[in-house]
Design a protein around this motif. Sequence first.
Motif, PDB file in Angstrom:
ATOM      1  N   GLU A  17      -8.296 -11.468   3.317  1.00 17.76           N
ATOM      2  CA  GLU A  17      -8.786 -10.092   3.435  1.00 17.76           C
ATOM      3  C   GLU A  17      -7.840  -9.229   4.280  1.00 17.76           C
ATOM      4  OE1 GLU A  17     -12.641  -7.718   5.238  1.00 17.76           O
ATOM      5  OE2 GLU A  17     -12.866  -9.811   4.658  1.00 17.76           O
ATOM      6  N   THR A  18      -7.365  -9.780   5.377  1.00 12.80           N
ATOM      7  CA  THR A  18      -6.429  -9.048   6.231  1.00 12.80           C
ATOM      8  C   THR A  18      -5.110  -8.812   5.508  1.00 12.80           C
ATOM      9  OG1 THR A  18      -7.445  -9.981   8.209  1.00 12.80           O
ATOM     10  CG2 THR A  18      -5.240  -9.073   8.460  1.00 12.80           C
ATOM     11  N   GLU A  19      -4.633  -9.813   4.790  1.00 12.32           N
ATOM     12  CA  GLU A  19      -3.385  -9.654   4.034  1.00 12.32           C
ATOM     13  C   GLU A  19      -3.555  -8.626   2.918  1.00 12.32           C
ATOM     14  OE1 GLU A  19       0.305  -9.493   3.323  1.00 12.32           O
ATOM     15  OE2 GLU A  19      -0.389 -10.787   4.935  1.00 12.32           O
ATOM     16  N   ALA A  20      -4.727  -8.580   2.292  1.00  9.17           N
ATOM     17  CA  ALA A  20      -4.994  -7.568   1.256  1.00  9.17           C
ATOM     18  C   ALA A  20      -4.996  -6.169   1.861  1.00  9.17           C
ATOM     19  CB  ALA A  20      -6.326  -7.855   0.566  1.00  9.17           C
ATOM     20  N   GLU A  21      -5.557  -6.036   3.064  1.00  9.58           N
ATOM     21  CA  GLU A  21      -5.554  -4.746   3.749  1.00  9.58           C
ATOM     22  C   GLU A  21      -4.123  -4.301   4.049  1.00  9.58           C
ATOM     23  OE1 GLU A  21      -7.159  -2.725   7.922  1.00  9.58           O
ATOM     24  OE2 GLU A  21      -7.826  -4.726   7.373  1.00  9.58           O
ATOM     25  N   ALA A  22      -3.301  -5.229   4.540  1.00  8.34           N
ATOM     26  CA  ALA A  22      -1.909  -4.915   4.836  1.00  8.34           C
ATOM     27  C   ALA A  22      -1.158  -4.519   3.563  1.00  8.34           C
ATOM     28  CB  ALA A  22      -1.226  -6.117   5.495  1.00  8.34           C
ATOM     29  N   SER A  23      -1.412  -5.217   2.485  1.00 13.25           N
ATOM     30  CA  SER A  23      -0.757  -4.903   1.212  1.00 13.25           C
ATOM     31  C   SER A  23      -1.153  -3.511   0.720  1.00 13.25           C
ATOM     32  CB  SER A  23      -1.131  -5.961   0.173  1.00 13.25           C
ATOM     33  OG  SER A  23      -0.543  -5.658  -1.066  1.00 13.25           O
ATOM     34  N   ALA A  24      -2.419  -3.180   0.847  1.00 14.04           N
ATOM     35  CA  ALA A  24      -2.894  -1.851   0.428  1.00 14.04           C
ATOM     36  C   ALA A  24      -2.237  -0.755   1.261  1.00 14.04           C
ATOM     37  CB  ALA A  24      -4.413  -1.775   0.543  1.00 14.04           C
ATOM     38  N   LEU A  25      -2.073  -0.999   2.554  1.00 14.45           N
ATOM     39  CA  LEU A  25      -1.404  -0.017   3.410  1.00 14.45           C
ATOM     40  C   LEU A  25       0.041   0.199   2.961  1.00 14.45           C
ATOM     41  CD1 LEU A  25      -2.701  -1.039   6.960  1.00 14.45           C
ATOM     42  CD2 LEU A  25      -3.337   0.981   5.626  1.00 14.45           C
ATOM     43  N   ARG A  26       0.710  -0.886   2.582  1.00 14.90           N
ATOM     44  CA  ARG A  26       2.095  -0.762   2.103  1.00 14.90           C
ATOM     45  C   ARG A  26       2.172   0.038   0.808  1.00 14.90           C
ATOM     46  NH1 ARG A  26       2.008  -6.250   3.355  1.00 14.90           N
ATOM     47  NH2 ARG A  26       2.950  -6.644   5.362  1.00 14.90           N
ATOM     48  N   VAL A  27       1.216  -0.173  -0.077  1.00 15.68           N
ATOM     49  CA  VAL A  27       1.198   0.562  -1.353  1.00 15.68           C
ATOM     50  C   VAL A  27       1.017   2.058  -1.095  1.00 15.68           C
ATOM     51  CG1 VAL A  27      -0.115   0.938  -3.473  1.00 15.68           C
ATOM     52  CG2 VAL A  27       0.440  -1.380  -2.754  1.00 15.68           C
ATOM     53  N   VAL A  28       0.056   2.405  -0.267  1.00 12.21           N
ATOM     54  CA  VAL A  28      -0.187   3.814   0.043  1.00 12.21           C
ATOM     55  C   VAL A  28       1.042   4.413   0.732  1.00 12.21           C
ATOM     56  CG1 VAL A  28      -1.608   5.444   1.348  1.00 12.21           C
ATOM     57  CG2 VAL A  28      -2.686   3.561   0.119  1.00 12.21           C
ATOM     58  N   ALA A  29       1.659   3.661   1.641  1.00 10.52           N
ATOM     59  CA  ALA A  29       2.866   4.151   2.319  1.00 10.52           C
ATOM     60  C   ALA A  29       3.969   4.443   1.311  1.00 10.52           C
ATOM     61  CB  ALA A  29       3.351   3.121   3.340  1.00 10.52           C
ATOM     62  N   GLY A  30       4.141   3.585   0.341  1.00  7.38           N
ATOM     63  CA  GLY A  30       5.159   3.805  -0.677  1.00  7.38           C
ATOM     64  C   GLY A  30       4.888   5.037  -1.508  1.00  7.38           C
ATOM     65  N   LEU A  31       3.632   5.257  -1.859  1.00 12.90           N
ATOM     66  CA  LEU A  31       3.276   6.449  -2.633  1.00 12.90           C
ATOM     67  C   LEU A  31       3.503   7.726  -1.835  1.00 12.90           C
ATOM     68  CD1 LEU A  31      -0.020   5.171  -4.288  1.00 12.90           C
ATOM     69  CD2 LEU A  31       2.183   5.587  -5.428  1.00 12.90           C
ATOM     70  N   VAL A  32       3.095   7.702  -0.582  1.00 11.34           N
ATOM     71  CA  VAL A  32       3.248   8.885   0.271  1.00 11.34           C
ATOM     72  C   VAL A  32       4.729   9.184   0.492  1.00 11.34           C
ATOM     73  CG1 VAL A  32       2.898   9.745   2.620  1.00 11.34           C
ATOM     74  CG2 VAL A  32       1.021   8.662   1.401  1.00 11.34           C
ATOM     75  N   GLU A  33       5.489   8.159   0.785  1.00  8.54           N
ATOM     76  CA  GLU A  33       6.913   8.339   1.049  1.00  8.54           C
ATOM     77  C   GLU A  33       7.670   8.778  -0.205  1.00  8.54           C
ATOM     78  OE1 GLU A  33       9.568   6.048   4.177  1.00  8.54           O
ATOM     79  OE2 GLU A  33       9.100   4.855   2.407  1.00  8.54           O
ATOM     80  N   GLY A  34       7.150   8.405  -1.359  1.00  7.69           N
ATOM     81  CA  GLY A  34       7.786   8.767  -2.618  1.00  7.69           C
ATOM     82  C   GLY A  34       7.590  10.217  -3.012  1.00  7.69           C
ATOM     83  N   GLY A  35       6.889  10.981  -2.200  1.00  9.25           N
ATOM     84  CA  GLY A  35       6.735  12.400  -2.471  1.00  9.25           C
ATOM     85  C   GLY A  35       5.495  12.760  -3.266  1.00  9.25           C
ATOM     86  N   VAL A  36       4.477  11.937  -3.202  1.00  9.68           N
ATOM     87  CA  VAL A  36       3.227  12.240  -3.886  1.00  9.68           C
ATOM     88  C   VAL A  36       2.561  13.419  -3.180  1.00  9.68           C
ATOM     89  CG1 VAL A  36       0.982  11.279  -4.506  1.00  9.68           C
ATOM     90  CG2 VAL A  36       3.013   9.882  -4.690  1.00  9.68           C
ATOM     91  N   PRO A  37       1.911  14.321  -3.912  1.00 10.82           N
ATOM     92  CA  PRO A  37       1.412  15.596  -3.397  1.00 10.82           C
ATOM     93  C   PRO A  37       0.598  15.668  -2.103  1.00 10.82           C
ATOM     94  CG  PRO A  37       1.161  15.531  -5.750  1.00 10.82           C
ATOM     95  CD  PRO A  37       1.673  14.180  -5.328  1.00 10.82           C
ATOM     96  N   PRO A  38      -0.196  14.691  -1.673  1.00  8.82           N
ATOM     97  CA  PRO A  38      -1.026  14.950  -0.488  1.00  8.82           C
ATOM     98  C   PRO A  38      -0.255  15.454   0.729  1.00  8.82           C
ATOM     99  CG  PRO A  38      -1.661  12.879  -1.447  1.00  8.82           C
ATOM    100  CD  PRO A  38      -0.445  13.351  -2.187  1.00  8.82           C
ATOM    101  N   ILE A  39       0.995  15.034   0.898  1.00  4.47           N
ATOM    102  CA  ILE A  39       1.795  15.478   2.043  1.00  4.47           C
ATOM    103  C   ILE A  39       3.108  16.026   1.489  1.00  4.47           C
ATOM    104  CG2 ILE A  39       2.848  14.842   4.239  1.00  4.47           C
ATOM    105  CD1 ILE A  39       0.903  12.482   4.364  1.00  4.47           C
ATOM    106  N   PRO A  40       3.169  17.338   1.300  1.00  9.49           N
ATOM    107  CA  PRO A  40       4.366  17.910   0.679  1.00  9.49           C
ATOM    108  C   PRO A  40       5.617  17.878   1.569  1.00  9.49           C
ATOM    109  CG  PRO A  40       2.803  19.638   1.248  1.00  9.49           C
ATOM    110  CD  PRO A  40       2.138  18.334   1.541  1.00  9.49           C
ATOM    111  N   ASP A  41       5.462  17.879   2.875  1.00  5.93           N
ATOM    112  CA  ASP A  41       6.605  17.845   3.778  1.00  5.93           C
ATOM    113  C   ASP A  41       7.160  16.418   3.831  1.00  5.93           C
ATOM    114  OD1 ASP A  41       8.089  17.442   6.279  1.00  5.93           O
ATOM    115  OD2 ASP A  41       7.469  19.492   6.746  1.00  5.93           O
ATOM    116  N   ARG A  42       8.400  16.224   3.427  1.00  2.26           N
ATOM    117  CA  ARG A  42       9.001  14.886   3.335  1.00  2.26           C
ATOM    118  C   ARG A  42       9.117  14.203   4.696  1.00  2.26           C
ATOM    119  NH1 ARG A  42       9.731  12.413  -1.246  1.00  2.26           N
ATOM    120  NH2 ARG A  42      11.908  11.902  -1.080  1.00  2.26           N
TER     121      ARG A  42
END
Length: 92
Positions: A17-42
């Motif tokens: 469960e903890t490893e799944a949580e960490a994996s999910a955080l990495r996925v969201v981080a990748g999406l955010v860093e990739g320029g997905v709309p929620p945070i327009p400032d790079r």
Amino acid sequence: MGDNSRYDRYAHRVDAETEAEASALRVVAGLVEGGVPPIPDRVVAGRVAGILRAAAAELSAGRPVPLQLRRTVRWTADALRAQLDPRTSRER
């Protein structure tokens, strides 16, 4: 690093469960860093992604993350995920 490292002293095995949580955080981080709309400032997106990745690294290594910090990181990731896909929205 050897077993005497101050980081290794606090590390322990993590459950699925903890490893799944960490994996999910990495996925969201990748999406955010990739320029997905929620945070327009790079720069801000990169900083938020860094926080999510740092928390994921600590969790994966089995090192303790203070509860309030862990909750805040999880809630931030949930809010970002909800912005990306409204079907995952959860009330806070």
